[in-house]
Design a protein around this motif. Structure first.
Motif, PDB file in Angstrom:
ATOM      1  N   ILE A 142      -6.995   3.997  -6.735  1.00 32.47           N
ATOM      2  CA  ILE A 142      -7.781   3.207  -5.782  1.00 32.47           C
ATOM      3  C   ILE A 142      -7.034   1.941  -5.384  1.00 32.47           C
ATOM      4  CG2 ILE A 142      -9.986   4.095  -6.588  1.00 32.47           C
ATOM      5  CD1 ILE A 142     -10.423   1.393  -7.999  1.00 32.47           C
ATOM      6  N   TYR A 143      -5.846   1.749  -5.939  1.00 33.19           N
ATOM      7  CA  TYR A 143      -5.056   0.552  -5.653  1.00 33.19           C
ATOM      8  C   TYR A 143      -3.874   0.871  -4.761  1.00 33.19           C
ATOM      9  CZ  TYR A 143      -7.538  -1.571  -9.549  1.00 33.19           C
ATOM     10  OH  TYR A 143      -8.503  -2.034 -10.389  1.00 33.19           O
ATOM     11  N   ARG A 144      -3.592   0.000  -3.835  1.00 35.18           N
ATOM     12  CA  ARG A 144      -2.349  -0.028  -3.076  1.00 35.18           C
ATOM     13  C   ARG A 144      -1.798  -1.426  -3.255  1.00 35.18           C
ATOM     14  NH1 ARG A 144       0.371   4.048  -2.906  1.00 35.18           N
ATOM     15  NH2 ARG A 144      -1.140   5.672  -2.831  1.00 35.18           N
ATOM     16  N   GLY A 145      -0.735  -1.556  -4.029  1.00 35.98           N
ATOM     17  CA  GLY A 145      -0.226  -2.879  -4.359  1.00 35.98           C
ATOM     18  C   GLY A 145      -1.203  -3.576  -5.283  1.00 35.98           C
ATOM     19  N   GLY A 164      -6.056   2.372   0.283  1.00 34.83           N
ATOM     20  CA  GLY A 164      -5.246   3.581   0.338  1.00 34.83           C
ATOM     21  C   GLY A 164      -5.925   4.619   1.199  1.00 34.83           C
ATOM     22  N   THR A 165      -5.111   5.388   1.903  1.00 33.38           N
ATOM     23  CA  THR A 165      -5.604   6.457   2.759  1.00 33.38           C
ATOM     24  C   THR A 165      -4.927   7.746   2.343  1.00 33.38           C
ATOM     25  OG1 THR A 165      -6.003   4.936   4.589  1.00 33.38           O
ATOM     26  CG2 THR A 165      -5.785   7.252   5.157  1.00 33.38           C
ATOM     27  N   ALA A 216      -9.508  13.363   5.882  1.00 29.98           N
ATOM     28  CA  ALA A 216      -8.808  12.177   5.397  1.00 29.98           C
ATOM     29  C   ALA A 216      -9.847  11.162   4.958  1.00 29.98           C
ATOM     30  CB  ALA A 216      -7.919  11.582   6.490  1.00 29.98           C
ATOM     31  N   PHE A 217      -9.452  10.313   4.014  1.00 28.72           N
ATOM     32  CA  PHE A 217     -10.351   9.244   3.600  1.00 28.72           C
ATOM     33  C   PHE A 217      -9.559   7.988   3.306  1.00 28.72           C
ATOM     34  CE2 PHE A 217      -9.197  11.413  -0.300  1.00 28.72           C
ATOM     35  CZ  PHE A 217      -9.020  10.395  -1.238  1.00 28.72           C
ATOM     36  N   THR A 218     -10.209   6.843   3.542  1.00 25.54           N
ATOM     37  CA  THR A 218      -9.658   5.535   3.213  1.00 25.54           C
ATOM     38  C   THR A 218     -10.564   4.896   2.181  1.00 25.54           C
ATOM     39  OG1 THR A 218      -8.657   5.199   5.380  1.00 25.54           O
ATOM     40  CG2 THR A 218      -9.121   3.225   4.104  1.00 25.54           C
ATOM     41  N   ILE A 219      -9.971   4.387   1.120  1.00 21.20           N
ATOM     42  CA  ILE A 219     -10.731   3.671   0.094  1.00 21.20           C
ATOM     43  C   ILE A 219     -11.008   2.271   0.631  1.00 21.20           C
ATOM     44  CG2 ILE A 219     -10.697   2.793  -2.268  1.00 21.20           C
ATOM     45  CD1 ILE A 219      -8.732   5.173  -2.848  1.00 21.20           C
ATOM     46  N   VAL A 264     -15.770   4.877   0.389  1.00 17.33           N
ATOM     47  CA  VAL A 264     -14.699   5.458   1.193  1.00 17.33           C
ATOM     48  C   VAL A 264     -15.204   5.713   2.606  1.00 17.33           C
ATOM     49  CG1 VAL A 264     -13.523   6.562  -0.752  1.00 17.33           C
ATOM     50  CG2 VAL A 264     -15.237   7.829   0.513  1.00 17.33           C
ATOM     51  N   LYS A 265     -14.259   5.729   3.545  1.00 17.54           N
ATOM     52  CA  LYS A 265     -14.501   6.099   4.934  1.00 17.54           C
ATOM     53  C   LYS A 265     -13.830   7.452   5.133  1.00 17.54           C
ATOM     54  CE  LYS A 265     -12.829   2.874   7.421  1.00 17.54           C
ATOM     55  NZ  LYS A 265     -12.298   1.888   8.363  1.00 17.54           N
ATOM     56  N   VAL A 266     -14.541   8.442   5.674  1.00 15.28           N
ATOM     57  CA  VAL A 266     -14.029   9.808   5.738  1.00 15.28           C
ATOM     58  C   VAL A 266     -14.060  10.341   7.169  1.00 15.28           C
ATOM     59  CG1 VAL A 266     -14.408  12.177   4.933  1.00 15.28           C
ATOM     60  CG2 VAL A 266     -14.923  10.263   3.418  1.00 15.28           C
ATOM     61  N   VAL A 267     -13.036  11.129   7.507  1.00 12.76           N
ATOM     62  CA  VAL A 267     -13.027  11.901   8.741  1.00 12.76           C
ATOM     63  C   VAL A 267     -12.747  13.351   8.363  1.00 12.76           C
ATOM     64  CG1 VAL A 267     -10.586  11.484   9.256  1.00 12.76           C
ATOM     65  CG2 VAL A 267     -12.133  12.090  11.092  1.00 12.76           C
ATOM     66  N   LEU A 268     -13.478  14.280   8.986  1.00 12.81           N
ATOM     67  CA  LEU A 268     -13.327  15.707   8.724  1.00 12.81           C
ATOM     68  C   LEU A 268     -13.111  16.392  10.066  1.00 12.81           C
ATOM     69  CD1 LEU A 268     -13.547  18.082   6.679  1.00 12.81           C
ATOM     70  CD2 LEU A 268     -15.986  18.134   7.219  1.00 12.81           C
TER      71      LEU A 268
END
Length: 81
Positions: free
Chosen positions: A37-40, A45-46, A58-61, A75-79
């Protein structure tokens, strides 16, 4: 989730289906996988992924509560069809 995922730069709002389809590092298999769940030093993160039905998504945390072991993650999700 199918156990297939690949990191993607940006946010789900910026991704299109073709970009995710080109993420050949999604791997194979139906075993659960873990993504950080971490980026840096921040939560984020996606990831592009295949669903268990074989659809591309796809999903973005967006956020996580009670770090370092969050009780919930948003999370934000696109299907894509």
């Amino acid at each position: 989730m199918s156990g297939q995922a690949a990191y993607a730069s940006g946010d789900v709002n910026d991704l299109d289906r073709d970009t995710c389809e080109q993420s050949k590092s999604m791997g194979t298999g139906n075993d659960p996988i873990w993504v950080s769940i971490y980026r840096g030093n921040a939560v984020g993160g996606t990831y592009c992924m295949l669903t268990t039905e074989g659809r591309l998504a796809a999903f973005t945390i967006v956020s996580a509560e009670q770090l370092p072991l969050p009780v919930s993650v948003t999370v934000k999700v696109v299907l894509w069809e």
